[in-house]
Design an enzyme around this catalytic site. Structure first.
Site, PDB file in Angstrom:
ATOM      1  N   LYS A 285      32.699  51.292  44.029  1.00 44.84           N
ATOM      2  CA  LYS A 285      31.413  50.643  43.564  1.00 44.84           C
ATOM      3  C   LYS A 285      30.418  51.875  43.974  1.00 44.84           C
ATOM      4  CE  LYS A 285      32.987  46.040  43.911  1.00 44.84           C
ATOM      5  NZ  LYS A 285      33.855  46.217  42.277  1.00 44.84           N
TER       6      LYS A 285
ATOM      7  N   LYS B 209      37.668  50.102  37.060  1.00 39.45           N
ATOM      8  CA  LYS B 209      36.724  49.578  36.082  1.00 39.45           C
ATOM      9  C   LYS B 209      35.354  50.214  36.750  1.00 39.45           C
ATOM     10  CE  LYS B 209      34.409  45.645  38.055  1.00 39.45           C
ATOM     11  NZ  LYS B 209      34.945  45.985  39.608  1.00 39.45           N
TER      12      LYS B 209
ATOM     13  N   LYS C 121      48.108  52.169  42.919  1.00 40.52           N
ATOM     14  CA  LYS C 121      47.794  50.950  42.412  1.00 40.52           C
ATOM     15  C   LYS C 121      48.910  49.968  42.149  1.00 40.52           C
ATOM     16  CE  LYS C 121      44.361  48.626  39.613  1.00 40.52           C
ATOM     17  NZ  LYS C 121      43.576  47.805  40.614  1.00 40.52           N
TER      18      LYS C 121
ATOM     19  N   GLY D 132      36.260  40.532  39.615  1.00 41.42           N
ATOM     20  CA  GLY D 132      37.112  39.652  39.655  1.00 41.42           C
ATOM     21  C   GLY D 132      36.562  38.298  39.345  1.00 41.42           C
ATOM     22  N   ASN D 133      35.717  38.034  40.321  1.00 39.13           N
ATOM     23  CA  ASN D 133      35.083  36.660  40.482  1.00 39.13           C
ATOM     24  C   ASN D 133      34.291  36.511  39.159  1.00 39.13           C
ATOM     25  OD1 ASN D 133      32.765  38.551  40.886  1.00 39.13           O
ATOM     26  ND2 ASN D 133      31.678  37.115  41.947  1.00 39.13           N
TER      27      ASN D 133
END
Ligand code: ADP
Ligand code: MG
Length: 313
Positions: free
Chosen positions: A275, A213, A128, A11-12
């Site tokens: 992640k 993602k 989600k 997102g960043n």
């Protein structure tokens, strides 16, 4: 020797609004072009949380304003729109940064579909949250009219929740591979990919889901036989006892060690856990495969082994 690297942007790297994204992609492009300048082939995947929320909200408002004219926009179409919009900004920022450094390379975005299993247990347990907050009355109406799943979100109102199934295969993988082998910089699997089911014949049907993602990037890296999967996020390293006084940053982990920490609850679900899970999967998927989790600005230092958390067998 150059490596083949799949980069997963968090997102960043993109920001949350149109002006934020326009500014963020400039910094993101510098980090990516550093790796290209060093002789690596890169393929870029990215998230789409705020963007798909924005598009879904805009489309829902349109239906609300003119219900006779506009039917609700399927979530798969909203994901496709987000890939186009984010790809447009990333493509332009990368093109400009490459040309500014005298590197002549084409940059292309591939609208990417990712196959999911209709039997995936995620479909019977949607988790989600997406889109705008609603009142209870609005939520009840959507449940009745469209069969949406809705949850009360931390006292802030009601939100639609969708399934987040596991990615199985990337439909456009051959096109992506051909483009990488031709030396192009490719943006693919945006927002985790447009989720689709295989149906009768050759038809693919959009699924009302959002794929993570980090997991989609892992499938992309495996399918392209990449040397490295780099997950660029808002922290320089993964930690255990994160945020606690005795927090400890991690430099190097085997897949087994990472899994033990995950099982002990060291990584937050929905942020660091996917992640680490994606990194473990990639590191185990073939010899010499390394996953790296680090800060966007540290990509070059990270791939050189100077920082970040590295997971490999
Ligand atoms: P992205 O948009 O890059 O996917 P996320 O917010 O989903 O970013 O995940 C990254 C965040 O995970 C970090 O900014 C950090 O706040 C959080 N986090 C949770 N657990 C850990 C941990 N054990 N070590 C490091 N960061 C963690
Ligand atoms: Mg995330």
């Amino acid at each position: 020797m150059g490596k083949r690297i799949v980069i997963a942007l968090g997102g960043n790297a993109l920001g949350s609004t149109l002006p934020e994204q326009m500014a963020a992609v400039k910094k993101t492009a510098r980090a990516i072009v550093d790796l290209i300048e060093d002789g690596n082939d890169v393929v870029i995947a990215h998230g789409n949380g705020p963007q798909v929320g924005m598009i879904q909200k805009a489309m829902a408002e349109l239906t609300r304003a003119e219900p006779d004219k506009y039917i609700p926009c399927p979530l798969s179409v909203c994901v496709a729109m987000s890939q186009g919009y984010i790809g447009y900004d990333l493509q332009n920022a990368l093109r400009e940064e490459l040309l500014d450094r005298g590197i002549h390379k084409g940059v292309s975005t591939v609208l990417t579909q990712v196959e999911v299993d209709p039997e995936d247990p995620a479909f019977s347990n949607p988790t989600k949250p997406i889109g705008a907050f609603m009142t209870k009355a609005e939520a009840d109406q959507l449940v009745a009219e469209r069969g949406y799943d809705v949850v009360e979100d931390a006292g802030r109102g009601y939100r639609r929740v969708v399934a987040s199934p596991q990615p199985k295969a990337i439909v456009e993988i051959e096109s992506i591979r051909d483009m990488v082998e031709a030396g192009l910089v490719v943006v693919a699997c945006g927002g985790g990919g447009i989720p689709v089911f295989r149906t009768e014949g050759h038809h693919l049907k959009g699924a009302a889901a959002v794929i993570d993602k980090d997991f989609a990037s892992c499938v992309l890296a495996q399918s392209l036989d990449a040397d490295a999967l780099i997950i660029l996020t808002a922290v320089e390293k993964v930690a255990i006892r994160y945020g606690k006084p005795d927090q400890q940053w991690l430099d190097e982990l085997t897949p087994d060690e990472a899994e033990q920490y995950a099982a002990a609850g060291e990584f937050a679900p929905g942020s660091m856990l996917p992640k680490v899970q994606a990194a473990v999967r990639f590191a185990r998927s073939g010899p010499g495969r390394t996953a790296l989790i680090t800060l966007l600005e540290k990509a070059r230092d990270g791939i050189a082994g100077r920082t970040g958390t590295r997971i490999h067998a």
